[in-house]
Design an enzyme around this catalytic site. Structure first.
Site, PDB file in Angstrom:
ATOM      1  N   LYS A  53       0.839  -1.201   0.000  1.00  0.00           N
ATOM      2  CA  LYS A  53       0.000   0.000   0.000  1.00  0.00           C
ATOM      3  C   LYS A  53       0.874   1.252   0.000  1.00  0.00           C
ATOM      4  O   LYS A  53       1.951   1.262   0.611  1.00  0.00           O
ATOM      5  CB  LYS A  53      -0.920  -0.015   1.228  1.00  0.00           C
ATOM      6  N   SER A 128      -9.755   2.143   2.759  1.00  0.00           N
ATOM      7  CA  SER A 128      -8.862   2.886   1.889  1.00  0.00           C
ATOM      8  C   SER A 128      -7.873   2.012   1.116  1.00  0.00           C
ATOM      9  O   SER A 128      -7.205   2.470   0.203  1.00  0.00           O
ATOM     10  CB  SER A 128      -8.065   3.896   2.714  1.00  0.00           C
ATOM     11  N   SER A 152     -10.157  -0.392   6.877  1.00  0.00           N
ATOM     12  CA  SER A 152      -9.575  -0.168   5.557  1.00  0.00           C
ATOM     13  C   SER A 152      -8.921  -1.385   4.923  1.00  0.00           C
ATOM     14  O   SER A 152      -8.550  -1.341   3.755  1.00  0.00           O
ATOM     15  CB  SER A 152      -8.553   0.976   5.618  1.00  0.00           C
TER      16      SER A 152
END
EC number: 6.3.5.7
Length: 453
Positions: A53, A128, A152
């Protein structure tokens, strides 16, 4: 896509072939799950390729949290989880798209554009960590790392049909994670199945002297100890599922039936209304975000405004131009709840209520092994679905409790809605009992044998 378990048995030559295949797939894909093709990040370390990420530091890579304000920032060191990957025959291979600074539930706020859900490209992948989940579900990554502040990892895993694990707070080092809310943030795996989640979790877990909140525990061995034959006492919170769609409620009831048939004991419990938890979570997270993001000012690193007259204008223009609307909203609200006259009324009261929530979870876990809930109120929705930010915030209603209390939680795909979109369910366990999460999920995964493709 080959699984992580399978990839770990490949030779170095076979791994290089795999990396080239993934790189070609990413270049041809329109999901926008990766920020750019992995090969453009430069040479990667040897090992099984793991998607990272874009808020986890990888030395020598531009890491931006999908925000204009960190444009050009190159990480000078590895996050501890990256070093742990290297020690376990894995390596970072590409950065995934995400909501800007992890503030969102749809991956629509990234400065790199939206990421599409591989199950339906007209729908969001969640957020996210939407890029990580979309890549794993779309066959563009063997496995991925995400971060979970209020769901997330788990919510995009549910929307895309992956397994997502949020470890106990302190189980995995946060050193090198660019912070959103330091007391909630936790790095964890997004994978194709429970075995892979267990393998990747074991690789990144363990004590780290560089993280003051790291628990003084050895790396886990959950994969070695996976046991599908264990039976658990599982609590359900009936009052909390009233906000779920009919499709999610049906999947919930069918999964409960399967758990009972497998021999697990189901009991009903009650705790503080989940709508209160939403308010508590956002007050605390926005307050911490306003502090954590104060460092991004255009002076030391990242984007700097041009044609400025003085230092004040540098700060103002750099932050105004660099941050997106949702990040600005949360910074302003965070500063408001910390301001004189409102600190006691909002922030202090939210912290007091957080302790009550922790106590309620602890009380439930005195009598049960696990808690079972939906992950999200609906399956993946269309882009631009939410009429207001408040509607988006409510999509976290089932996941934030684990972050408020620091508990481990896992999202497992259990069903499909009438449109064929995946629906995930969540198990929450006692602190540092990821083994039970993985055991029950592994057994349920085998029992349901859900086919999403």
């Amino acid at each position: 896509m080959i699984t992580l378990k399978q990839a770990l048995s490949l030779s170095q030559d076979e791994l290089e072939t795999l990396k080239n295949e993934i790189d070609a797939k990413v270049r041809a894909s329109d999901l926008n799950a990766y920020i750019k093709a992995p090969s453009l990040n430069g040479a990667s370390a040897k090992g099984v390729p793991i998607l990272i990420k874009d808020n986890i530091s990888v030395k020598g890579w531009e890491v931006t949290c999908s925000s204009k304000i960190l444009e050009g920032y190159v990480a000078p060191y590895h996050a501890s989880v990256i070093e742990n990957l290297h020690q376990n025959s894995m390596a970072g291979f590409g950065l995934s798209n995400m909501d800007e600074f992890a503030m969102g539930s749809t991956t629509e706020s990234s400065c790199y554009g939206i990421t599409k859900n591989p199950r339906d490209k007209n729908r969001v992948p969640g957020g996210s960590s939407g890029g990580s989940a979309a890549a794993v579900a779309g066959g563009l990554a063997v496995a991925a790392l995400g971060s979970d502040t209020g769901g997330s990892i788990r919510q995009p895993a549910s929307y895309c049909g992956c397994v997502g694990l949020k470890p106990t707070y302190g189980r995995v080092s946060r050193y090198g994670l660019i912070a959103y809310c330091s007391s909630f943030d936790q790095i964890g795996p997004i994978t194709q199945n429970v075995e892979d989640a267990s393998i990747l979790f074991d690789a990144i877990s363990g004590h780290d002297n560089k993280d003051s909140t790291s628990a003084n525990l050895k790396p886990t061995q959950t994969f070695k100890n996976l046991n599908r034959d264990k039976r658990f006492k599982i609590a359900i919170l009936r009052d909390h599922i009233k906000d779920a769609s009919n499709e999610v409620q049906l999947a919930y009831e069918n999964t409960l039936k399967a758990l009972k048939e497998m021999g697990h004991e189901i009991v009903e419990k009650k705790m503080l209304d989940s709508h209160y938890q939403i308010s508590i979570y956002y007050i605390i997270s926005m307050a911490e975000a306003s502090s954590n993001l104060a460092r991004f000012d255009g002076v030391r690193y990242g984007r700097r405004a041009q044609n400025i007259k003085d230092l004040k204008e540098l700060y103002l223009k750099s932050r105004s131009e660099g941050f997106g609307d949702e990040v600005k909203r949360r910074i302003m609200l965070g500063n408001f709840v910390l301001s004189s006259g409102y600190y006691d009324a909002y922030y202090l009261k939210a912290q007091q209520m957080r302790l009550i929530i922790k106590e309620q979870y602890n009380k439930i876990f005195e009598e049960v092994d696990l808690i079972f809930t939906p992950v999200a109120p609906t399956s993946a929705h269309l882009f631009n679905y939410h009429a207001s930010p408040l509607e988006m915030y409510l999509s976290d209603i089932y996941t934030i409790g684990a972050n408020l209390s620091g508990l481990p939680a896992l999202s497992l795909p259990v069903a499909k809605d009438p449109l064929g979109l995946p629906i995930g369910m969540q198990f929450i366990a006692k602190a540092f009992d990821e083994q039970s999460l993985l055991d029950v999920s592994y057994a349920l995964e085998q029992e349901l044998d859900l086919k999403l493709d």
